[in-house]
Design an enzyme around this catalytic site. Structure first.
Site, PDB file in Angstrom:
ATOM      1  N   TYR A  40      24.868   0.331  16.361  1.00 33.48           N
ATOM      2  CA  TYR A  40      24.505   0.341  17.781  1.00 33.48           C
ATOM      3  C   TYR A  40      25.756   0.030  18.583  1.00 33.48           C
ATOM      4  O   TYR A  40      26.832   0.532  18.280  1.00 33.48           O
ATOM      5  CB  TYR A  40      23.356  -0.642  18.022  1.00 33.48           C
ATOM      6  CG  TYR A  40      22.652  -0.405  19.329  1.00 33.48           C
ATOM      7  CD1 TYR A  40      22.102   0.847  19.621  1.00 33.48           C
ATOM      8  CD2 TYR A  40      22.539  -1.403  20.281  1.00 33.48           C
ATOM      9  CE1 TYR A  40      21.465   1.089  20.826  1.00 33.48           C
ATOM     10  CE2 TYR A  40      21.890  -1.184  21.484  1.00 33.48           C
ATOM     11  CZ  TYR A  40      21.370   0.075  21.759  1.00 33.48           C
ATOM     12  OH  TYR A  40      20.752   0.309  22.951  1.00 33.48           O
ATOM     13  N   LYS A  95       0.824  16.021   6.438  1.00 37.48           N
ATOM     14  CA  LYS A  95       1.779  17.135   6.369  1.00 37.48           C
ATOM     15  C   LYS A  95       3.205  16.591   6.252  1.00 37.48           C
ATOM     16  O   LYS A  95       4.036  17.129   5.504  1.00 37.48           O
ATOM     17  CB  LYS A  95       1.646  17.996   7.641  1.00 37.48           C
ATOM     18  CG  LYS A  95       2.303  19.372   7.544  1.00 37.48           C
ATOM     19  CD  LYS A  95       1.587  20.251   6.542  1.00 37.48           C
ATOM     20  CE  LYS A  95       2.124  21.668   6.537  1.00 37.48           C
ATOM     21  NZ  LYS A  95       1.658  22.463   7.674  1.00 37.48           N
TER      22      LYS A  95
END
Length: 761
Positions: A40, A95
């Site tokens: 970060y 899925k």
């Protein structure tokens, strides 16, 4: 299991141990302040600036290139209809799971709360920069056609509506092969399409792309044959309207060569099949119940080639053969779309793969059957490990040749190797295990059926067709527990202590006494032992009243092993019984031995354990690549602990030169093939992926497998007993329900193998 019980089981599966089926995990180090500063602020600014200069750098510095959005508005979810976006989320997560396990693609589900086509399209376009591809799912027709068409035109990443194209691609591959088998040409056959939804339209368009003629196609919807003189036809239905003066499915089936069902159950009758032309090709793909039952169809026509959407019959048209691998190929060349050329390339790759010799691992998964190209094998099986090595390269090449690939592949061999390495993320061993057991189910004794988890495992084994359980224990307790978990099936319950078992108990005691009378056992003692479940259960197996047994859930391993050794004993020509655990890891399955029996085996015993473990790996369709482990590498120590392993390697090299085995070798050199190749190029393991680890003693093996299980959360199958006369396997204390189901499957497969060897003699 009752409907309500199945409902509860499904809900618990999705809710526990944490809600949902997918999660996000870090891919970079994050342990130190330095790591976090790179992840970060301030380090993250550098890739941001690079991407600002060139958006294509997002593929280099972020997960975009392996991230697919699975997007639905919940308007056509499975067979449930328009149930809304929130209710569609479990399907979309599912899925995502399939994307990951079959092709190592990260799928992120997104549910959009709108049925407005423009709003849906605009939403997807706005979030598209996050993703490398878009998989549209469960969107009702006709809106699905417009949504996909617009997004393909307006986005520069692959977009595919799998409900349309998945079934089309797999069924087209099956059709090409079925036509080849029957000696028919696609431009001449008469095709009937039952159904006019998104999948039916896409299937028919793809068949036409391969040469099917408009004049030979009849499509039906719920109102009957779609004719040009019908009013109020949608654009899609008008595309397939016929000039023929017919109205019903009965009319359409007369002299037809091909039937493709994407409609509802049981609309096709035997009479309709009999009216079709010679060698009819019937794809009855309505789920879960096809347009005509498989058994009825093949009974009606001996010359039929039949496919369904079900896994319990040959020729399953399963979308998982397509979408993970199509997106894999598209992502790997940074395709800007999934076009017709790429879909057709996938069709050809799937069709061609069915004609190749089938790997033994796939044959094993489906029992004694040797799968070969023909009427009952026109498309590959989902278990086939070659799918990821064949379909993505075909799709990637088509993308390059059709000019939509931004990142062309140059080294195809390297690319295929990288694809096969991804297989470690999809460990099909458990599915293979269950499937193999189901082929020829056996009677398995569950020796501790008074325990709720053991009973649950027995229930699952029965309901999944893995085994026929025989339950040992207090009858009243077992019956009460059966009620509690709604285990309604009528299964054999035996209490070795009650009067009903006295005849069996006396018979087993007499047989046991005969074999042990010169080992300090009295007849009275034998009768006493037969009141114990492990002795009683083992005698059931020895006498052929059961095919196998599992025990050990509630008792320490040594106390369970003793009666098994006394009753069953070693197989002929086996000097040492041993155990192997199969660990399901990110790199693929690892076979570990000996994890439970031999404290300090000699060189000869290590060699024997290695040979038995190699047989287990081969049984599961894996070529064993075996490392004989030590703290030393190839002669670096002359301590007896190292030299015995070196001697075991020498024994194996002389007695079994065909085996890929070497040692002594340290664990890191065994598992890191590049490290091994660099330091020990002379080794039989150099440059190879080791999948079997043989340990120098019990403590190292047992500690390692339990460490893997607890720290890495690796699933464990085992310990599998090696070298006994019969199929008896001992659980780890407190084994989970899933572990016990897996061990029941192991016991079944073990019994199958013994039966096979007996018949071969």
């Amino acid at each position: 299991m009752s409907t309500e019980s199945k409902r509860r089981e499904a809900l618990v599966y999705h809710a526990k141990p944490q809600p949902g089926k997918i999660k996000i995990v870090p891919t970079k180090p994050y342990a130190t302040q330095r790591d976090l500063a790179l992840a970060y602020s301030p380090g993250v600014a550098e890739p941001c600036l690079e991407i600002a200069k060139d958006k294509e750098n997002a593929y280099k510095y972020t997960s975009k290139g392996n991230l697919v959005a699975i997007i639905s508005n919940g308007t056509a979810v499975l067979g449930l209809g328009n149930i809304g976006p929130e209710a569609s989320k479990p399907v979309m997560e599912g899925k995502g799971l399939l994307f990951k396990i079959f092709a190592d693609i990260d799928g992120m589900d997104i549910e959009v709360d709108t049925e407005d086509v423009e709003k849906f399209i605009e939403t997807v376009k706005m979030i598209a920069p996050t993703f490398g591809g878009i998989n549209l799912e469960d969107i009702k027709a006709p809106e699905a056609f417009e949504i996909e068409r617009r997004l393909k035109e307006e986005l520069d990443i692959p977009v595919m509506h799998d409900d349309q194209h998945g079934t089309a691609i797999i069924s087209a591959a099956a059709l090409l092969n079925a036509l080849e088998i029957t000696g028919k040409k696609i431009d001449e056959v008469r095709i009937v399409i039952s159904g006019a939804g998104a999948a039916a339209v896409s299937c028919t368009r793809l068949y036409k792309a391969f040469g099917a003629k408009d004049e030979n196609i009849v499509m039906l919807d719920s109102k009957g044959v779609i004719r040009k003189d019908r009013e109020n036809l949608s654009v899609e239905k008008l595309e397939f309207a016929t000039d023929r003066k017919i109205d019903t499915l009965v009319d359409a089936m007369q002299d037809a060569n091909v039937f493709v069902g994407l409609s509802i159950a049981n609309v096709v009758t035997p009479e309709m099949l009999l009216s079709m032309a010679n060698d009819p090709i019937v794809f009855a793909m309505a789920n879960p119940d096809p347009e005509i039952e498989y058994d009825l169809a093949i009974k009606t026509r001996k010359d039929i080639i039949m496919a369904t959407g079900r896994s319990d019959h040959p020729n399953q048209v399963n979308n998982v053969l397509g979408f993970p691998f199509i997106f894999r190929g598209a992502l790997d060349v940074r395709a800007t779309k999934i076009n017709e050329a790429m879909k057709m390339a996938a069709v050809k790759a799937i069709a061609d793969l069915a004609k190749e010799p089938v790997p033994e691992q796939v044959n094993i998964a489906y029992g004694e059957t040797k799968l070969t190209f023909g009427r009952e094998y026109i498309i590959p099986k989902p278990f086939d490990p070659r799918l990821i090595g064949e379909i993505p390269p075909a799709v990637a090449k088509a993308a390059m040749e059709s000019g939509v690939a931004k990142n062309p592949i140059e080294d195809w061999e390297k690319y295929k190797e990288e694809l096969l390495q991804r297989l470690g993320n999809d460990n099909k061993v458990v599915r293979l295990l269950h499937n193999r057991a189901k082929i020829d189910s056996k009677k398995i004794v569950f020796a501790e059926a008074e325990h709720l988890d053991v009973l649950k495992a027995a229930q699952i084994a029965l309901e999944e067709g893995i085994a026929t359980p025989i339950l040992l224990g207090n009858r009243e307790v077992i019956l009460e527990l059966k009620k509690e978990i709604e285990f309604d099936a009528d299964v054999l319950i035996l209490d070795p202590k009650d009067k009903e078992s006295s005849e069996k108990r006396d018979h087993y005691a007499a047989r046991y006494f005969e074999t042990r009378k010169r080992s300090g056992v009295t007849l009275y003692g034998a009768k006493s032992k037969m009141r114990e479940r492990n002795y009683f259960g083992a005698m059931m197996v020895l006498e052929g009243d059961a095919d196998g047994m599992i025990s050990g859930y509630s008792r320490a391993y040594p106390t369970v092993v003793k009666p098994i050794f006394e009753v069953i004993g070693r197989a002929a020509n086996v000097k040492k019984v041993a155990t192997v655990n199969i660990m399901i890891t990110d790199r693929g399955p690892l076979f570990l031995a000996d994890t439970s029996i031999n404290i300090d085996p000699s060189a000869g015993e290590i060699a024997e354990i290695a040979k038995m473990t190699a047989n287990v790996a081969t049984t599961f369709g894996f070529e064993p690549v075996m490392a004989l482990l030590s703290y030393a590498n190839f002669g670096s120590s002359n301590h007896p602990n190292a030299t015995k392993v070196r001697e075991a390697a020498r024994i194996l090299h002389e007695s079994n030169p065909e085996l890929i085995v070497d040692g002594e070798i340290q664990m890191d050199f065994a598992l890191n093939k590049e490290l091994n190749q660099g330091k020990f190029p002379f080794s039989k393991l150099a440059g190879k992926k080791v999948n079997t680890l043989i340990f120098p003693n019990l403590e190292s093996a047992n500690i390692t497998y339990k460490l893997l299980k607890e720290l890495n959360k690796a699933d464990s199958i085992g310990p599998i007993m090696l070298g006994l006369k019969k199929s008896v396997h001992i659980l780890q204390l407190g084994a989970s329900v899933d572990e016990m189901v897996n061990m029941a499957a192991i016991a079944v497969i073990d019994a199958q193998q013994r039966e096979k060897r007996k018949k071969a003699k």
